[in-house]
Design a protein around this motif. Structure first.
Motif, PDB file in Angstrom:
ATOM      1  N   THR A 263      21.237  28.291 -80.545  1.00 31.35           N
ATOM      2  CA  THR A 263      20.741  29.008 -79.377  1.00 31.35           C
ATOM      3  C   THR A 263      21.036  28.179 -78.131  1.00 31.35           C
ATOM      4  O   THR A 263      21.247  26.959 -78.223  1.00 31.35           O
ATOM      5  N   ILE A 266      18.795  29.170 -71.435  1.00 31.74           N
ATOM      6  CA  ILE A 266      19.227  30.132 -70.422  1.00 31.74           C
ATOM      7  C   ILE A 266      18.299  30.149 -69.207  1.00 31.74           C
ATOM      8  O   ILE A 266      18.552  30.868 -68.240  1.00 31.74           O
ATOM      9  N   ASP A 278      18.045  31.795 -75.662  1.00 34.46           N
ATOM     10  CA  ASP A 278      18.561  33.149 -75.919  1.00 34.46           C
ATOM     11  C   ASP A 278      18.356  33.595 -77.370  1.00 34.46           C
ATOM     12  O   ASP A 278      19.094  34.445 -77.873  1.00 34.46           O
ATOM     13  N   HIS A 314      14.313  36.644 -76.352  1.00 35.41           N
ATOM     14  CA  HIS A 314      14.023  35.389 -75.659  1.00 35.41           C
ATOM     15  C   HIS A 314      13.077  34.516 -76.473  1.00 35.41           C
ATOM     16  O   HIS A 314      12.219  35.018 -77.212  1.00 35.41           O
TER      17      HIS A 314
END
Length: 370
Positions: A263, A266, A278, A314
């Motif tokens: 991941t 972000i 993310d 998220h």
């Protein structure tokens, strides 16, 4: 592309270290050979042809599945001697019949007399018989007829006497090992389950009934006891991948966990002392909530970070204590999540990116559905 580093992947991405999968699988094969029992590996964790080949040593024989989608997938790809280890669903009897008439050995499992009646109502053609395992509950508390109930012996006898049906074996899942902590507790449950199954097999033998016996769970088969040598088969599955849960139980070390979810950072949220990543619950299972000090997963190389929560796409990461140093986590930087439960996490991904020493070597495409 093959040869690229895994860091080139778009995230979130499930990556599988094929060298660890091979090592885990070889160890399990050797354990079973040492015990003198047949390994019947469960496919439910990965649901891929490639991993199945590794787990069966290339034989494409003697596997367990948890869905008929898996059974059909493996049958279509040249696998045989398949056990559908799920109490026969009545709406799927016809699908089971087709597989039973197609493969040299397709086996079903039941724990109720009504299920036996359903099979008897659908006799197989061309001399085929229903190959049936009796599911026994030896303390796991999920499916299965309770080992101590008189009805368990009655049902076994009914299966063995039914026309067009064969009692192939007695199957017990010692999933209660998942509540254990450490080898001693794991082996205590394994011993209890093995003893109960062997005792039941003795009662069957006294009735003139002979069949196979099988117990299994990844913890019990990672630390087998001597008496398991008296069984016919064992049926672990998670061990090819392992996960954080198995390391907490004591089945393995973190070095044995073959899967990660990649991941990227972000977002920086200094007003909350958090990072945004993310990967949400569509890329990592929510299983494990409240069970780890690091939240829903472990973040490799960052024991001071916690995956606090996830929404659909998220994740929120914060320090276990103190204030985040955002310079260590620039936007776009990569984090590696070690999943709490690899079976549930793998289900989130339509493709597994397979690597060796961090370089991509291929993709595994799992089957899906029921």
């Amino acid at each position: 592309m093959e040869g690229d580093p895994i860091t080139a992947l778009c995230t979130p991405a499930l990556v599988v270290d094929v060298d660890i999968v091979r090592r885990n699988s070889q160890r399990m094969l050797e354990r079973c050979q040492s015990l003198g029992v047949q390994l019947r590996p469960h496919m439910k964790t990965h649901k891929t042809i490639e991993c199945a080949d590794i787990m069966t040593g290339g034989s494409r024989r003697c596997i367990v599945v948890s869905t008929l989608a898996e059974a059909s997938f493996y049958a279509e790809n040249g696998f045989d001697d398949i056990l559908y280890a799920y109490s026969v669903p009545f709406d799927k009897v016809e699908r089971c019949a087709v597989l039973s008439q197609t493969l040299s050995l397709f086996q079903v499992l039941l724990d109720h007399c009504d299920a036996l009646e359903q099979l008897k109502k659908r006799p197989l053609r061309n001399g085929h018989k229903w190959h049936v395992w009796l599911k026994l509950d030896c303390g796991n508390g999920r499916a299965g007829v309770l080992h101590s109930e008189p009805g368990a012996l009655t049902l076994a006898k009914a299966i063995s006497e039914a026309e067009g049906v064969e009692l192939t074996g007695v199957y017990a899942h010692c999933g209660n090992t998942y509540h254990c902590r450490g080898v001693e507790q794991i082996q205590h449950v394994a011993q209890e389950t093995t003893t109960l199954v062997l005792h039941f097999m003795g009662k069957l033998k006294a009735l003139g009934i002979n069949c196979k016996s099988s117990i299994g769970s990844t913890p019990s088969c990672s630390h087998p006891i001597k008496d398991m040598a008296q069984l016919s088969e064992v049926h672990p599955g998670n061990y090819a991948f392992y996960d954080v849960q198995q390391s907490v139980i004591g089945s393995c070390s973190l070095d044995d966990v073959a899967v990660r979810v990649l991941t990227r950072v972000i977002g920086h949220c200094p007003h909350r002392n958090q990072l945004l990543i993310d990967c949400g619950w569509t890329g990592l299972s929510l299983d494990g909530a409240g069970k780890l000090p690091t939240g829903y997963a472990m973040i490799e190389g960052h024991p001071d970070l916690k995956l606090l929560s996830m929404t659909q796409e998220h994740g929120r990461v914060e320090p276990i204590s103190g204030t985040l140093d955002y310079s260590k986590y620039p936007l776009g930087s990569l984090l590696r999540l070690i999943p709490y439960h690899s079976c549930a996490t793998a289900m989130m991904h339509p493709v597994y990116h397979v690597h060796s020493s961090g370089r991509l070597v291929g993709k595994w495409m799992p089957t899906r559905g029921w």
